[in-house]
Scaffold this motif. Structure first.
Motif, mmCIF file in Angstrom:
data_model
loop_
_atom_site.group_PDB
_atom_site.id
_atom_site.type_symbol
_atom_site.label_atom_id
_atom_site.label_comp_id
_atom_site.label_asym_id
_atom_site.label_seq_id
_atom_site.Cartn_x
_atom_site.Cartn_y
_atom_site.Cartn_z
ATOM 1 N N SER A 190 0.887 -1.151 -0.249
ATOM 2 C CA SER A 190 -0.114 -0.140 -0.025
ATOM 3 C C SER A 190 0.944 1.080 -0.157
ATOM 4 N N HIS A 191 0.672 2.019 -1.082
ATOM 5 C CA HIS A 191 1.271 3.472 -1.218
ATOM 6 C C HIS A 191 2.932 3.263 -0.870
ATOM 7 N N GLY A 192 3.332 2.262 -1.691
ATOM 8 C CA GLY A 192 4.961 2.159 -1.802
ATOM 9 C C GLY A 192 5.417 1.350 -0.558
ATOM 10 N N ILE A 193 4.526 0.980 0.409
ATOM 11 C CA ILE A 193 5.181 0.078 1.652
ATOM 12 C C ILE A 193 4.525 -1.420 1.683
ATOM 13 N N LEU A 194 5.489 -2.011 1.927
ATOM 14 C CA LEU A 194 5.262 -3.641 2.082
ATOM 15 C C LEU A 194 4.939 -3.779 3.595
ATOM 16 N N ILE A 195 3.756 -4.369 3.904
ATOM 17 C CA ILE A 195 3.325 -4.513 5.092
ATOM 18 C C ILE A 195 3.318 -6.021 5.296
ATOM 19 N N VAL A 196 3.802 -6.525 6.223
ATOM 20 C CA VAL A 196 4.046 -7.931 6.535
ATOM 21 C C VAL A 196 3.711 -8.278 7.971
ATOM 22 N N LEU A 205 6.814 -3.064 8.655
ATOM 23 C CA LEU A 205 6.608 -2.079 7.522
ATOM 24 C C LEU A 205 8.250 -1.997 6.602
ATOM 25 N N TYR A 206 8.288 -2.179 5.430
ATOM 26 C CA TYR A 206 9.224 -2.074 4.670
ATOM 27 C C TYR A 206 9.130 -0.997 3.277
ATOM 28 N N SER A 207 10.144 -0.248 2.878
ATOM 29 C CA SER A 207 9.858 0.362 1.865
ATOM 30 C C SER A 207 10.220 -0.442 0.774
ATOM 31 N N PHE A 208 9.251 -0.476 -0.427
ATOM 32 C CA PHE A 208 9.070 -1.421 -1.538
ATOM 33 C C PHE A 208 10.070 -1.001 -2.575
ATOM 34 N N PRO A 253 15.833 -3.010 4.867
ATOM 35 C CA PRO A 253 15.880 -1.979 5.853
ATOM 36 C C PRO A 253 14.427 -2.051 6.430
ATOM 37 N N LEU A 254 14.212 -2.083 7.871
ATOM 38 C CA LEU A 254 12.965 -1.943 8.255
ATOM 39 C C LEU A 254 12.475 -0.700 8.677
ATOM 40 N N LEU A 255 11.459 -0.363 8.274
ATOM 41 C CA LEU A 255 10.801 1.223 8.702
ATOM 42 C C LEU A 255 10.311 1.420 10.098
#
Length: 527
Positions: A190-196, A205-208, A253-255
């Motif tokens: 969602s909106h460039g964020i990979l949510i695991v 949350l990671y930056s895709f 990298p972990l956001l």
């Protein structure tokens, strides 16, 4: 509650006819919607059930279109009575549409074909094809073969109307994937964020974009020749498809990370805040609102609705981009606002903006009669549940962004059947502006969806044995008295045949019951 000024519809129509708003299309559109809002909410307006149908397959609604038979049949709800737009040829079970999104062309883009500027349905089939289908004719305009290495099942927007994510059913993780991400139970983009998400309740949350830059092996373009793993082919054509060109070999990298009960996690507000439930079962129904920048709890940031009910309350950021929060319980809807603490701009606090209460008898209770061994009758009083079916209970709360109205579905059990009504409330003050009774009975044990889209109300119901029903209501017989320059009275009738404003439908999707399974995603930008 602040004052509510009613616009003069006749004056607005007269000004529009004289061309006062002709230089700014946005002003014209807002004026038209303001007129329509007045018409919808005035006392003389009625909503009539104009169409009812039943189906053995799920029914979906998207922007004035009702879809049946796994999106194969499309019915327009814009006409005075819904009419069939198209019906695609019958297909095998392996070719049926699994999921779909309504796509509209991006503003300001130069597109190669005239048909590209019209609305399309992006459809994912059971045999891993992605189709772009004309939303008005059902003709297949483009098709892309995804891959054979996994089963794709879900579509979602990464960036609305621009970037699509195609997700697979759950695959067995490799040892390397478990090393890097652990035992993942769900993920989304969602909106460039990979949510695991993890079974423990952990959310990461990671930056895709960072993952793409670090781990993409080769850039792929649809329709272009490609050599991959010793095989040559065209990207997006069968049997070559789209190779998996991102191989993650190290922890990205972990956001951000947080732990929440059932992975419930939302971000919104101004400035950014998030909502979670502490990761303990006894904390169910307790919501913490915290600042994203430092995880600090907002003042009054613990929200708990004191209610005793079978169904839990729910909370979410208001979709009107105001930064407010909506908290819904069985007998009340709270709209909360996020403000700076006085004399401390670094901290924020939660306060009530307004509250909508169910129409109930105060302090209602029941008498329970018991007979003792000696024959003495004893009366005991007990309080009813807050979502007792014999009391008015809130079931659905939604927001109509174009008319700026909150729509609330309230249900009461009367004798053997439930009756529902849809209420329109002012989004700014919470004032009740209009109430529409639904003619059909409402069984609280069934699954329900209700859509309010400008002058249309649509109710979709799922009964046992996969029987689906659709009830369509339309606004009818609204009359305005207009006085022209000669002071002569004229009557203007608004109906579905005489649209006051151009109809631009809104896309609403219900993903509440979607299974939490993913592991493979393909991302597209434009077509």
């Amino acid at each position: 509650m602040g004052p509510t000024q009613k616009p003069n519809v006749c004056r607005q129509l007269s000004r529009r006819a004289l061309g006062f708003f002709s230089r700014d299309a946005g002003v014209v559109q807002r004026t038209n919607l303001g007129i329509l809002r007045v018409l919808v909410c005035q006392e003389s307006t009625k909503f009539k059930n104009v169409w009812t149908t039943h189906s053995k397959s799920p029914i979906a609604y998207e922007r004035g279109r009702i879809y049946f038979d796994n999106y194969r049949c499309c019915v327009s709800s814009v006409a005075s009575e819904p009419r069939k737009l198209y019906e695609m040829p019958k297909c095998s079970k392996s070719e049926k549409i699994e999921d779909a999104l309504l796509w509209e062309c991006p503003v300001g883009e130069i597109l190669p074909n005239p048909s590209d500027y019209k609305s399309s349905l992006i459809a994912l089939t059971a045999h891993n094809w992605l189709f772009r289908i004309s939303a008005t004719t059902g003709k297949v305009l483009e098709k892309i073969y995804l891959a054979s290495y996994c089963k794709f099942r879900y579509l979602s927007w990464d960036t609305p109307q621009e970037v699509i994510a195609v997700k697979s059913a759950q695959n067995k993780c490799s040892a390397l994937a478990r090393q890097i991400f652990g035992n993942v139970t769900d993920a989304t983009l969602s909106h460039g964020i990979l949510i695991v998400m993890y079974s423990s309740g952990l959310v990461r949350l990671y930056s895709f974009q960072a993952i793409i830059e670090q781990f993409m092996q080769q850039k792929l373009d649809l329709g272009c020749a490609c050599r991959w793993g010793g095989t040559a082919g065209t990207v997006g054509e069968a049997p070559f498809g789209i190779p998996c060109n991102i191989k993650i070999t190290d922890s990205p990298p972990l956001l951000f990370e947080v732990s929440s009960l059932e992975n419930a996690f939302q971000i919104g507000g101004h400035p950014w805040h998030y909502i979670i439930t502490p990761n303990k079962k006894k904390q169910k129904g307790v919501f913490h609102i915290c600042a994203l920048k430092d995880n600090s709890l907002a003042k009054n940031g613990i929200q708990e609705m004191e209610c005793c009910s079978l169904e839990s309350d729910w909370i979410y950021f208001h979709p009107d981009a105001s930064g407010r929060i909506i908290h819904v319980g069985p007998n009340q809807v709270k709209v909360l606002k996020l403000n700076e603490v006085e004399n401390n701009s670094a901290q924020h606090q939660i306060s009530e903006d307004f509250v909508i209460l169910a129409n109930r008898e105060k302090n209602k209770n029941e008498n329970l009669l018991t007979v003792t061994a000696s024959g003495r009758v004893v009366k005991k009083k007990f309080n009813l549940l807050d979502d007792d079916p014999e009391q008015e209970t809130f079931k659905i709360v939604d927001y109509e962004d174009e008319l700026d109205l909150l729509s609330v579905v309230a249900v009461t059990q009367i004798d053997a059947e439930g009756k529902a009504h849809l209420d329109f409330h002012c989004n700014e003050y919470g004032t009740l502006l209009k109430s529409i009774p639904l003619e059909e009975s409402w069984d609280v044990t069934y699954s329900h969806e209700v859509y309010f889209d400008r002058d249309l109300v649509l109710h979709i119901e799922q009964k046992p044995s996969r029987v689906f029903s659709c009830y369509v209501y339309q606004m009818i017989n609204v009359k305005l008295i207009m006085i022209n320059s000669a002071e002569e009275k004229k009557v203007l009738t608004y109906s579905r045949h005489q649209e006051i404003s151009s109809r631009v439908h809104k896309f609403k999707r219900n993903t509440r019951n979607k299974p939490k399974t993913i592991f493979c995603a393909i991302v597209f930008t434009y077509f």
